[in-house]
Motif scaffolding. Structure first.
Motif, short mmCIF file in Angstrom:
data_model
loop_
_atom_site.label_atom_id
_atom_site.label_comp_id
_atom_site.label_asym_id
_atom_site.label_seq_id
_atom_site.Cartn_x
_atom_site.Cartn_y
_atom_site.Cartn_z
N ASP A 237 0.86 -1.08 -0.04
CA ASP A 237 0.06 -0.07 0.12
C ASP A 237 0.81 1.28 -0.07
O ASP A 237 1.95 1.41 0.86
CB ASP A 237 -0.89 -0.05 1.19
N ARG A 238 1.05 2.14 -0.88
CA ARG A 238 1.66 3.20 -1.30
C ARG A 238 1.75 4.07 -0.01
O ARG A 238 2.36 4.86 0.46
CB ARG A 238 1.43 4.08 -2.49
N SER A 239 0.63 4.14 0.91
CA SER A 239 0.41 5.05 1.96
C SER A 239 1.27 4.40 3.26
O SER A 239 1.34 5.10 4.29
CB SER A 239 -0.85 5.27 2.41
N TYR A 240 1.63 3.18 3.19
CA TYR A 240 2.59 2.58 4.12
C TYR A 240 4.00 2.42 3.60
O TYR A 240 4.04 2.34 2.27
CB TYR A 240 1.94 1.24 4.78
N GLU A 241 4.94 1.81 4.50
CA GLU A 241 6.22 1.62 3.88
C GLU A 241 6.74 0.14 3.46
O GLU A 241 7.54 0.02 2.99
CB GLU A 241 7.23 2.24 5.03
N ARG A 243 6.80 -3.09 1.46
CA ARG A 243 6.71 -3.59 0.02
C ARG A 243 6.91 -5.09 0.26
O ARG A 243 7.92 -5.46 0.55
CB ARG A 243 7.59 -2.75 -0.77
N ARG A 262 11.26 -2.32 3.11
CA ARG A 262 10.62 -0.95 3.56
C ARG A 262 10.96 0.30 2.66
O ARG A 262 12.26 0.35 2.44
CB ARG A 262 11.17 -0.83 5.02
N LEU A 278 4.81 -3.86 11.71
CA LEU A 278 3.60 -4.00 11.64
C LEU A 278 2.71 -3.71 12.97
O LEU A 278 1.54 -3.50 13.25
CB LEU A 278 3.09 -5.53 11.10
N THR A 353 -3.84 -4.11 10.00
CA THR A 353 -2.81 -2.99 9.89
C THR A 353 -1.73 -3.31 9.28
O THR A 353 -1.27 -4.14 8.92
CB THR A 353 -2.64 -2.56 11.60
N GLY A 354 -1.19 -1.99 8.56
CA GLY A 354 0.32 -2.06 8.08
C GLY A 354 0.08 -1.94 6.67
O GLY A 354 1.08 -2.26 5.90
N GLY A 355 -1.01 -1.95 6.00
CA GLY A 355 -1.23 -1.87 4.73
C GLY A 355 -1.03 -3.19 4.02
O GLY A 355 -0.87 -3.38 2.77
#
Ligand code: TYD
Ligand code: MG
Length: 434
Positions: A237-241, A243, A262, A278, A353-355
């Motif tokens: 999710d681009r709003s979280y760090e 990947r 990250r 997370l 949570t955490g995208g």
């Protein structure tokens, strides 16, 4: 001379048709025909090839070729690729715009032990160079190729042994043998064909970047995925760090590994302990339940949160983030039936949570417990972690890599494991009301 006219091209199977149809006559997929220009290759009349195919003894191949993977010097990337990049392989890395594909490949370019050629067809060489320098001050010299035409790219390569070619991206390169514009399905197919042919005839390894469509599938013909050796996808999710890098297909190794990174101001950083990120700032309140999902061969601890509130509308809402809404509907139905929790008058919101996007059905039990805990306004006991797939009859089923998950949970100090090992049915689990 190539002649051009309009044709209809199936993005699923790659077949071409003169007329549009709702369903592809060849592969029977619906709504996959797109309009495209066709190229008819007119050959010499009556010419028939007399060339013979070469027969190679399999046993002699391994003696001569060095097809050991070459390490990328990025641990998480090596893990996903099964040890590194295999010489002569063609790799596709797909992902949404802005997720970090170019960042990851720039880092790979500066760490790769052999010579690297980077085709800047999407950005200018100065932009690519600026990113390389920003990511690594001491980045080694990389050959930037300022062209989008495949033949000219391969002509300009003075390849040393086992060099790496990065093409960023397949949607912005073209071959002159196809008159359609860059990015069209037939152009992608022909360009990819040429890239694969040239890679296999050289000592190169090629990585191609592919964009994904709004629906989340790799843009261009599905055929592209069949053509290359390895398909990986960078998601998050681009709003979280966080990947995640998954392998969808791998002709050289397993597809069950996940690389975890990250996104930081210094590019993508490898994450040895993603659970810490997370679970940062977590409180043990009503509606929260920890679960362990298996990402590749590693269990990952994530928090599932639920909020159950009386509904003001006749058909209560089911809102899910991080799990599919059909999964939420199903878990709500199972909870209602087997635990006598009256959810039919309640709105249910679930968030991971955490995208993170959970596809692992092993998180079902945690979703159910988070919902019950929020409804009863009672937190789960401290140190609880729950995993198990829920059947329609309320039974709790085994999860993937169960032994590993149990071991990891014990190592992390969770002392209250709710799982298929401790309970067989959802109704056996009591959450006492305050
Ligand atoms: P990029 O690799 O250009 O994405 P893609 O090639 O997949 O489209 O990454 C773009 C995003 O990454 C951009 O929004 C900013 C972020 N970013 C960082 O946070 N730190 C960095 O060091 C870099 C290079 C990018
Ligand atoms: Mg990019």
């Amino acid at each position: 001379m190539p002649k051009s006219s309009t044709i209809f091209f199936c993005t699923q199977c790659g077949n071409e048709f003169a007329k549009w149809a709702g369903q592809c006559p060849a592969c029977k997929e619906w709504n996959t025909l797109t309009e495209s220009e066709s190229v008819t290759r007119v050959g010499k009349k009556g010419s028939s090839s007399t060339a013979k195919a070469e027969i190679i003894q399999a046993a002699t191949i391994n003696k001569h070729s060095s097809d050991q993977p070459i390490t990328t010097n990025i641990g998480e990337l090596d893990r996903v690729l099964g040890g590194g990049l295999t010489p002569n392989g063609v790799y596709l890395i797909a992902g949404q715009p802005g997720i970090g594909k170019s960042t990851l490949l720039s880092q790979l370019a500066s760490k790769f032990p052999n010579e690297v050629f980077y085709v800047c067809s999407e950005e200018s060489p100065s932009q690519v160079n600026a990113r390389l320098k920003r990511l690594d001050q001491k980045a080694k010299d990389i050959n930037l190729i300022n062209s989008s035409e495949i033949d000219s790219i391969f002509r300009s390569l003075k390849t040393t042994s086992n060099a790496l070619l990065i093409i960023d991206s397949i949607q912005s390169v073209y071959t002159e043998t196809n008159p359609t514009s860059a990015g069209s399905p037939s152009q992608i197919r022909d360009s990819a064909n040429l890239i694969i042919k040239n890679t296999k005839n050289s000592s190169l390894t090629t990585i191609i970047v592919g964009h994904v469509t709004k629906e989340g599938s790799i843009a261009g013909p599905k055929l592209l995925e069949h053509m290359v050796d390895v398909v990986t996808e960078l998601s998050g999710d681009r709003s979280y760090e966080l990947r995640l890098l998954h392998t969808i297909k791998n002709r050289f190794g397993p597809t069950d590994e996940t690389g975890i990174f990250r996104m930081t101001s210094k590019g993508l950083e490898e994450v040895p302990d993603p659970s810490a990120i997370l679970l940062e700032g977590r409180i043990d309140g009503p509606g929260s339940c920890l679960t362990m999902i298996s990402e590749g061969t590693r269990p990952l601890t994530v928090e599932v949160q639920a909020l159950v509130v009386p509904s003001a509308i006749p058909v209560p809402r089911r809102v899910a983030k991080g799990i599919s809404s059909s999964r939420l509907q199903l878990v709500c139905a199972i909870v209602t039936k087997h635990t006598k929790t009256p959810l039919n008058t309640q709105d249910v919101f679930v968030n991971v949570t955490g995208g993170i996007d959970i596809k692992d059905p092993g998180a079902d039990l945690a979703i159910a417990l988070a919902i019950i805990s929020s409804h009863k306004n009672t937190p789960l006991p401290p140190g609880t972690v729950a995993f198990g797939e829920l059947g329609l009859l309320g039974e709790i089923r085994r999860v993937k890599l169960q032994d590993k998950v149990v071991k990891e949970a014990k190592v992390l100090g969770y002392n209250n494991l709710i799982s298929p090992l401790s309970h067989h049915h959802l109704k056996e689990i009591f959450i006492r009301k305050n």
